[in-house]
Scaffold this motif. Sequence first.
Motif, PDB file in Angstrom:
ATOM      1  N   PRO A 319       0.488  -1.039   0.135  1.00  0.00           N
ATOM      2  CA  PRO A 319       0.078   0.022  -0.052  1.00  0.00           C
ATOM      3  C   PRO A 319       1.106   0.802  -0.066  1.00  0.00           C
ATOM      4  CG  PRO A 319      -0.061  -0.723   2.560  1.00  0.00           C
ATOM      5  CD  PRO A 319       1.031  -2.079   1.038  1.00  0.00           C
ATOM      6  N   THR A 320       1.775   1.738  -0.440  1.00  0.00           N
ATOM      7  CA  THR A 320       2.593   2.751  -0.460  1.00  0.00           C
ATOM      8  C   THR A 320       2.356   3.679  -1.688  1.00  0.00           C
ATOM      9  OG1 THR A 320       3.969   1.264  -2.606  1.00  0.00           O
ATOM     10  CG2 THR A 320       5.511   1.399  -0.195  1.00  0.00           C
ATOM     11  N   ILE A 321       1.996   4.799  -1.762  1.00  0.00           N
ATOM     12  CA  ILE A 321       1.624   5.950  -2.381  1.00  0.00           C
ATOM     13  C   ILE A 321       2.053   5.263  -3.822  1.00  0.00           C
ATOM     14  CG2 ILE A 321       1.167   8.047  -3.057  1.00  0.00           C
ATOM     15  CD1 ILE A 321       2.116   8.731   0.143  1.00  0.00           C
ATOM     16  N   PRO A 322       1.203   5.115  -4.976  1.00  0.00           N
ATOM     17  CA  PRO A 322       1.869   4.926  -6.095  1.00  0.00           C
ATOM     18  C   PRO A 322       3.046   6.316  -6.733  1.00  0.00           C
ATOM     19  CG  PRO A 322      -0.297   4.417  -6.098  1.00  0.00           C
ATOM     20  CD  PRO A 322      -0.253   5.112  -5.267  1.00  0.00           C
ATOM     21  N   GLN A 323       4.009   5.412  -7.019  1.00  0.00           N
ATOM     22  CA  GLN A 323       4.830   6.517  -7.855  1.00  0.00           C
ATOM     23  C   GLN A 323       3.877   7.485  -9.281  1.00  0.00           C
ATOM     24  OE1 GLN A 323       7.732   7.750  -6.951  1.00  0.00           O
ATOM     25  NE2 GLN A 323       7.375   6.209  -5.324  1.00  0.00           N
ATOM     26  N   SER A 324       2.910   7.145  -9.470  1.00  0.00           N
ATOM     27  CA  SER A 324       2.261   8.179 -10.242  1.00  0.00           C
ATOM     28  C   SER A 324       1.674   9.423  -9.744  1.00  0.00           C
ATOM     29  CB  SER A 324       1.338   7.325 -10.960  1.00  0.00           C
ATOM     30  OG  SER A 324      -0.145   6.812 -10.449  1.00  0.00           O
ATOM     31  N   ASP A 325       1.590   8.961  -8.228  1.00  0.00           N
ATOM     32  CA  ASP A 325       0.419   9.736  -7.483  1.00  0.00           C
ATOM     33  C   ASP A 325       1.716  10.969  -7.048  1.00  0.00           C
ATOM     34  OD1 ASP A 325      -1.599   8.614  -8.158  1.00  0.00           O
ATOM     35  OD2 ASP A 325      -1.963   7.860  -5.521  1.00  0.00           O
ATOM     36  N   PHE A 326       2.992  10.707  -7.478  1.00  0.00           N
ATOM     37  CA  PHE A 326       3.289  11.850  -7.280  1.00  0.00           C
ATOM     38  C   PHE A 326       3.981  12.946  -8.459  1.00  0.00           C
ATOM     39  CE2 PHE A 326       5.023   8.959  -4.082  1.00  0.00           C
ATOM     40  CZ  PHE A 326       5.333   9.517  -2.872  1.00  0.00           C
ATOM     41  N   LYS A 327       3.022  12.656  -9.540  1.00  0.00           N
ATOM     42  CA  LYS A 327       3.606  13.660 -10.668  1.00  0.00           C
ATOM     43  C   LYS A 327       2.667  14.532 -10.689  1.00  0.00           C
ATOM     44  CE  LYS A 327       6.291  10.195 -12.633  1.00  0.00           C
ATOM     45  NZ  LYS A 327       6.588   9.048 -13.944  1.00  0.00           N
ATOM     46  N   GLN A 328       2.840  15.823 -11.397  1.00  0.00           N
ATOM     47  CA  GLN A 328       1.314  15.966 -11.792  1.00  0.00           C
ATOM     48  C   GLN A 328       0.837  15.760 -12.863  1.00  0.00           C
ATOM     49  OE1 GLN A 328       2.637  20.594 -12.001  1.00  0.00           O
ATOM     50  NE2 GLN A 328       0.404  21.243 -11.259  1.00  0.00           N
ATOM     51  N   ASP A 329       1.322  15.064 -13.660  1.00  0.00           N
ATOM     52  CA  ASP A 329       0.684  14.209 -14.895  1.00  0.00           C
ATOM     53  C   ASP A 329      -0.190  13.477 -14.013  1.00  0.00           C
ATOM     54  OD1 ASP A 329       2.283  13.234 -15.097  1.00  0.00           O
ATOM     55  OD2 ASP A 329       2.377  13.436 -16.903  1.00  0.00           O
ATOM     56  N   GLY A 330       0.047  12.799 -13.027  1.00  0.00           N
ATOM     57  CA  GLY A 330      -0.207  11.620 -12.114  1.00  0.00           C
ATOM     58  C   GLY A 330      -2.169  12.097 -11.959  1.00  0.00           C
ATOM     59  N   PHE A 331      -3.137  11.032 -11.145  1.00  0.00           N
ATOM     60  CA  PHE A 331      -4.181  11.580 -11.074  1.00  0.00           C
ATOM     61  C   PHE A 331      -4.045  12.304 -10.097  1.00  0.00           C
ATOM     62  CE2 PHE A 331      -6.956  10.142  -7.686  1.00  0.00           C
ATOM     63  CZ  PHE A 331      -8.738   9.934  -8.733  1.00  0.00           C
ATOM     64  N   LEU A 332      -3.712  12.173  -8.512  1.00  0.00           N
ATOM     65  CA  LEU A 332      -4.039  12.896  -7.509  1.00  0.00           C
ATOM     66  C   LEU A 332      -3.265  14.516  -8.715  1.00  0.00           C
ATOM     67  CD1 LEU A 332      -4.296  12.613  -4.987  1.00  0.00           C
ATOM     68  CD2 LEU A 332      -2.044  12.510  -4.083  1.00  0.00           C
ATOM     69  N   GLY A 333      -2.092  14.626  -9.190  1.00  0.00           N
ATOM     70  CA  GLY A 333      -2.385  15.732  -9.768  1.00  0.00           C
ATOM     71  C   GLY A 333      -3.000  16.653 -10.438  1.00  0.00           C
ATOM     72  N   LYS A 334      -3.823  15.645 -11.359  1.00  0.00           N
ATOM     73  CA  LYS A 334      -5.078  16.114 -12.369  1.00  0.00           C
ATOM     74  C   LYS A 334      -5.999  16.251 -11.415  1.00  0.00           C
ATOM     75  CE  LYS A 334      -3.747  14.333 -16.408  1.00  0.00           C
ATOM     76  NZ  LYS A 334      -3.821  12.959 -17.455  1.00  0.00           N
ATOM     77  N   SER A 335      -6.226  15.922  -9.993  1.00  0.00           N
ATOM     78  CA  SER A 335      -7.223  15.924  -9.859  1.00  0.00           C
ATOM     79  C   SER A 335      -7.100  17.225  -9.079  1.00  0.00           C
ATOM     80  CB  SER A 335      -7.661  14.778  -8.366  1.00  0.00           C
ATOM     81  OG  SER A 335      -8.088  13.559  -9.030  1.00  0.00           O
ATOM     82  N   PHE A 336      -5.793  17.297  -8.667  1.00  0.00           N
ATOM     83  CA  PHE A 336      -5.535  18.594  -7.320  1.00  0.00           C
ATOM     84  C   PHE A 336      -5.668  20.071  -8.502  1.00  0.00           C
ATOM     85  CE2 PHE A 336      -2.179  22.150  -6.944  1.00  0.00           C
ATOM     86  CZ  PHE A 336      -2.563  21.915  -5.356  1.00  0.00           C
ATOM     87  N   ASP A 337      -4.705  19.990  -9.559  1.00  0.00           N
ATOM     88  CA  ASP A 337      -5.220  21.433 -10.681  1.00  0.00           C
ATOM     89  C   ASP A 337      -6.806  21.065 -11.155  1.00  0.00           C
ATOM     90  OD1 ASP A 337      -2.923  21.230 -10.895  1.00  0.00           O
ATOM     91  OD2 ASP A 337      -2.253  20.257 -13.036  1.00  0.00           O
ATOM     92  N   PHE A 338      -7.281  20.003 -11.294  1.00  0.00           N
ATOM     93  CA  PHE A 338      -9.104  20.471 -11.768  1.00  0.00           C
ATOM     94  C   PHE A 338      -9.015  20.927 -10.597  1.00  0.00           C
ATOM     95  CE2 PHE A 338     -13.561  19.201 -11.253  1.00  0.00           C
ATOM     96  CZ  PHE A 338     -13.677  19.930 -12.900  1.00  0.00           C
ATOM     97  N   LEU A 339      -9.555  20.699  -9.051  1.00  0.00           N
ATOM     98  CA  LEU A 339      -9.822  20.822  -8.021  1.00  0.00           C
ATOM     99  C   LEU A 339      -9.604  22.846  -7.484  1.00  0.00           C
ATOM    100  CD1 LEU A 339      -9.887  18.449  -5.540  1.00  0.00           C
ATOM    101  CD2 LEU A 339     -12.263  19.191  -6.510  1.00  0.00           C
ATOM    102  N   LYS A 340      -8.490  22.744  -7.859  1.00  0.00           N
ATOM    103  CA  LYS A 340      -8.199  24.733  -8.069  1.00  0.00           C
ATOM    104  C   LYS A 340      -8.085  25.673  -9.187  1.00  0.00           C
ATOM    105  CE  LYS A 340      -2.969  26.760  -7.462  1.00  0.00           C
ATOM    106  NZ  LYS A 340      -2.231  26.008  -7.448  1.00  0.00           N
ATOM    107  N   LYS A 341      -8.618  24.539 -10.582  1.00  0.00           N
ATOM    108  CA  LYS A 341      -9.216  25.119 -11.311  1.00  0.00           C
ATOM    109  C   LYS A 341     -10.733  25.591 -10.980  1.00  0.00           C
ATOM    110  CE  LYS A 341      -7.698  24.425 -15.690  1.00  0.00           C
ATOM    111  NZ  LYS A 341      -7.979  22.982 -16.516  1.00  0.00           N
ATOM    112  N   GLN A 342     -11.559  24.943 -10.238  1.00  0.00           N
ATOM    113  CA  GLN A 342     -12.531  24.655  -9.922  1.00  0.00           C
ATOM    114  C   GLN A 342     -13.323  25.909  -8.660  1.00  0.00           C
ATOM    115  OE1 GLN A 342     -15.838  23.943 -11.567  1.00  0.00           O
ATOM    116  NE2 GLN A 342     -14.224  22.567 -13.010  1.00  0.00           N
ATOM    117  N   GLY A 343     -11.984  26.352  -8.265  1.00  0.00           N
ATOM    118  CA  GLY A 343     -11.761  27.354  -6.897  1.00  0.00           C
ATOM    119  C   GLY A 343     -12.472  26.262  -5.666  1.00  0.00           C
ATOM    120  N   LYS A 344     -12.034  25.180  -5.798  1.00  0.00           N
ATOM    121  CA  LYS A 344     -12.522  24.625  -4.264  1.00  0.00           C
ATOM    122  C   LYS A 344     -10.970  24.296  -3.360  1.00  0.00           C
ATOM    123  CE  LYS A 344     -16.129  22.947  -5.761  1.00  0.00           C
ATOM    124  NZ  LYS A 344     -17.555  23.579  -5.243  1.00  0.00           N
ATOM    125  N   ILE A 345     -10.083  24.604  -3.748  1.00  0.00           N
ATOM    126  CA  ILE A 345      -9.048  24.293  -3.286  1.00  0.00           C
ATOM    127  C   ILE A 345      -8.642  25.727  -3.442  1.00  0.00           C
ATOM    128  CG2 ILE A 345      -6.580  24.000  -2.965  1.00  0.00           C
ATOM    129  CD1 ILE A 345      -7.339  21.123  -3.583  1.00  0.00           C
TER     130      ILE A 345
END
Lengths: 383, 914
Positions: A319-345
């Motif tokens: 259950p280590t954090i996937p390496q792709s989650d450390f990248k901005q174009d990974g799932f978590l990074g894309k979600s972060f960018d999207f939420l920021k764009k939507q003003g939720k972050i």
Amino acid sequence: MKIELNSGIQVGMRLLPLLLQTIILLAAQAGLISEAAAAPVKNLATHPLYSTYKFEKDGRHIYFGSQPIRAPEGVICEVMKRDPILRKNLQKLGMEIVFYPFFKGPDSNFFMLREQIDIAISGDMPVLTITSAEKTIITAIAKLGSTSIVTRKFYGDIRDLKGKRIGFPQGTTAELAILSALAAAGMQESDIRSIPMEVNDLIRALENKRIDAFSAWEPVSSEALSLHKDFTAIHRLLNSSYLYQTRQFAHKHPEASLQIHASFARALHWMSSSNKNLELAAKWSLQAAEKLTGRKSSLTVEQLVRVTAEGIALIARIPTIPQSDFKQDGFLGKSFDFLKKQGKIPAESSWEKIRLSMDNKNIKSVLADPEKYQLDNFYPERD
Amino acid sequence: MKTRPQNASFIKLPGTIRWKLQALVGFGATLLFFSVFLTSQFGLPFGIFEGNYQRLENEAMSRLNSFADSEKILISMWVNERLADLRFSSQNPHFQSHLPQLTATAKQEDKIAAILDELTEWFLLARKSYNYEDVELINARTGINLFSSHEEYQGKKSMLFDSLFADGRDWDEKVFFHNNDNSSSICLAYRIPAPVSKDSTAKDGLVMLYRIKTEQFIDEVLRYSDVLGLSGEIELIDLHQTLLTPLKYKLPDGTAARPFEYHLATKPAEFASWGIDGVQKALDYRGVPVVAVTRNLRITPDFGLGIIVKQDEADIFSSLKNSIIYTTSITVIGIIFLLTLLFFVTRRLLKPLERLSSTVKRIKQGDLSARAEVCGSDETGMLSAAFNEMAEEIYRWHQEFEVAVQERTAVLGKFSEVVEQSPVSIVITDILGNIEFINPKFSELAGYSMEEVLGRNPRLLKSGNTPPETYRELWETISSGHIWEGELANRKKSGEIFWEHAKISPIKNSNGVITGYVGIKENITEKRQMEAQLLQSQKMEAMGTLAGGIAHDFNNILTVISGYGTMLKMKLAQDTSSVAMIDEILAAESRAEVMTRSLLAFSRKEEIRLAPVDLVEILRGLEKSLSRLIREDIEFKIELPTGSLPVMADKGQLEQLIVNLVVNARDAMPSGGLLSLSITDRYLICDISPDKLPEQGRYAVITVADTGIGMDKQTRERIFDPFFTTKAVGKGTGLGLSMADSIVKKHGGSIYLRSEPGEGTTFKISLPLLEQPLKRSADADTLAFIPGSETILLVEDEPAIRKILTTFLAEMGYSVLTAENGAEGVETFRANRDEINLILSDVIMPKKNGKEMYQEICRIKADVPIVFMSGYTADILNDYEFNGRNFLLKPIQPSTLLEKIREVLEGENAARIV
């Protein structure tokens, strides 16, 4: 006698929150708290349920935020609650862990920001939201599943829901799923009527046509689809959950943190090692959810086992954090960018801060020494 | 009668009924066809009806969703099968039994080789069965390739080792793509931990790996099907949107996208890589609108695939497009057919109406004799007949109307001419008094043009000289519907005041409502001036009568004074001091006599009496009186010659002439100036005035000049007209210069004027000089009183005169009979007819005046000598021929009386009655 008396008081003190919790759950069953919980409460400290929680910052108690109505996160927590190794090792450290159930991630975040909850498991959106505040660190992945938008088969596409009422738990991965669906269809948040609701009310609201659709994670979406053949999922978004803790806790109690991560790994290993184990854990989880919501879940043990198995399939052993989650174009990074764009972050938040808040060290240490942490030699306590 | 508003809410279609019908039917049919068609294609809102468009879209989405789901399952199964195969292989008992040797840290190459020899067949079988590119067994710690189906790789460090452990994350199963220059492969690896021992660590163990060519992977998992249509395409990407499969179409720049290098930056790719299972309508890599379904497949925590199944919108809706084309074509053909049919039907039906319309047009163009052709007895035939009747009626009305219009036009023309040529000004206003019309006379009089006064109120003419009450009364009268008549003092545009006699009446419509006002006004400025001058003349007449009466009485008094003074002087001739005092009395009497004559001259009651006079002496005598007439701001300069200038003149009138000229000169200098009076002696070849040619000779020229405002040509030409004046009403009679001209002419002279505006005025009067010098009358000091002895009948009603004359004549030796009036004089003469040698009679007396008395006496005895005496004779003696020598003007100087009596008695100048 004296000792017995003290022990009795201590037991009573421990049981008091449980008693209050039971009373509240009974009230919720009568439909009293459910409505109150559905209403937006700004100060969760006054929440009918959460106000009963006691947080003693004596350096001895560790408070863990769990979400029983969430699979597999709730299931994992139920196994951890029954982990005798964890309790024993924490006792050695002079500490004990208390699990407090929450309806959704933003609720436990509220108390985490107040440094009352020390460690929790939540979905990606609440985790990103709180981590952007730089008070927490993400330490392990707990799930790789999906969040779905469920509606009646009359609607074939998110565009058909223009102007319709869509219920969802605010600030959660369910909201992220709606926002992503709207963005994919070229629509705005204002194109639908958002109905913030508690996750346990969603299915009943859709049944009663108080809403036209809802967005929810597992097992809620699966439960809805199994209950009504007329329901369908028109949109799915990959969804992950994480184990995360406050920086203060990690700094002050590194050994306790390590023990909790070991328990987390043990629970996953134990669940993934046999279907019987999963069934047992699923039963515990359903009981916990029933306690929280005040009503019996329509989800069967088998269904919950399937949902849980899917959720942990890719992460249970490691259950280590996937390496792709450390990248901005990974799932978590894309979600972060999207939420920021939507003003939720907050706009001033940066991905770099999120990335630096992800730390696999504890879980790697545990996985590197399975013998020491008894990863494959674990038997949770039976009720 | 109410008329329909211009902007009534009627839809007015242009053209004839035929075109309207055709347009309406054509438009209606088109609208109907297309409404039905569009509804069938695009449905109705709110889910009432689902059209073909929605149906096709839903079908496409459903099809693509199903396809994408099956692809996701297929890929998932494919990968999981291989991973399961790996797990199964690792559980091979033979393999497990040799695992300690294979994972041993110590070098046991011989043993390993032997074990691998036993496993080789099994590995090769596995490779062959699934057509793998390679099967490898790698030492997880060293990376040494313990076995490879490619012998050249055996015993060497695996080229995939870095890819397996590069990110440092623990794993038990791993999937990744391996790409080199020649080919690309999908690699599936399974981690076999080393048996637990005191020397082993978590890193120890083996990695069993299958390497499969990407092309094979794609061939096995991607199943193109007809359900995707001609444009359907499946795209596979990794979690970072890197393209894994070749694209069906070339990129917009004409190149082909290279898998493992090309970043697919489409919206569906973005959402698929993020983790969305959904549907989008977006543009694909060509920029072509597509319907895309995305799926995200997570195979391991770090490896996932994005699946995009898409189809061009044009392809999806191609059947709809064809349907639109076919339906539209059929609709157009149908409408054309319908319109053609309608054209012929309407043409047949509407022909009579068109003929009727043509007739209406002819009538509209003025041909009132045009009539519609009546065809049949149907509705259009009846309409034509009715129309013809109406046209007949209109024709008759038109004729009558024409006559009426001509008559009215003629009358209006007359009225117009009357108004235009009216000698009075006419102004018409609206109900508020705003001017709507003025006639030319108004413009001529007031100086305003039509454009200047239109819309303005007549109060623009107000001068301030008409009392406000007059205007109030005016408005009250006319606004109550009555006519107001009165006089108004108005002001011209030039500022000049003029008087109008106005009649202002309301204009009422047929309902008696006042709609405006009309004012008819006559310029009465001259009339008012004439009235003022007449009033002045009447005043002067009364003044003259009064002055004459006063002069008469006053002369009688002076006669008494003169008589007694003379007698007293005669008696006291030796008393020098007394004589001096008596001379003073007589001098005063003389001055009083001059004043009396001036008074008579002013009142113009005195008849002209030409006598040789010295002009210089007259002016010298007037100098003091003139000085008193001149204001202090005027310098008065008089230049008189030293000698005398004798002329035949009436002294009084000459004085009046000069006084008038001087007063005029004074009034011409309101701001002061120089007034000069002079007399010169000139010999003139012609008169001073070019248009007057008197005889050649010597003339006395009197010049009166001022430095005043002067006169323009218009004024100069009228200056000698009676009643013409430039002075304000009441300030002048307008007779001064007229009389001056008359006086000069009576004296055989002429008057000349030279004046320019701002340069002053000069009058020159020329009077012919006498050839003989004046015979000086005897001085009172040297005067000889000639005595007599005849009998004189003295008729005088004034007792004082009668007494002094009786006394004086008696003193001079005459016998004097007296009578108090004419009647008594007749009786006295009758009684003493033979004794009386001469009658000395007053003219104006009670009972019988001097003239009547003498007429009666002459009937008693003809040729009786008579000398009349009077202070004022004009009224009585006009009818008689007098040369003036038998008349003595009071006051009478004693010496003059005696001299006159002797002249008459001695028969040199006996009076004659004609």
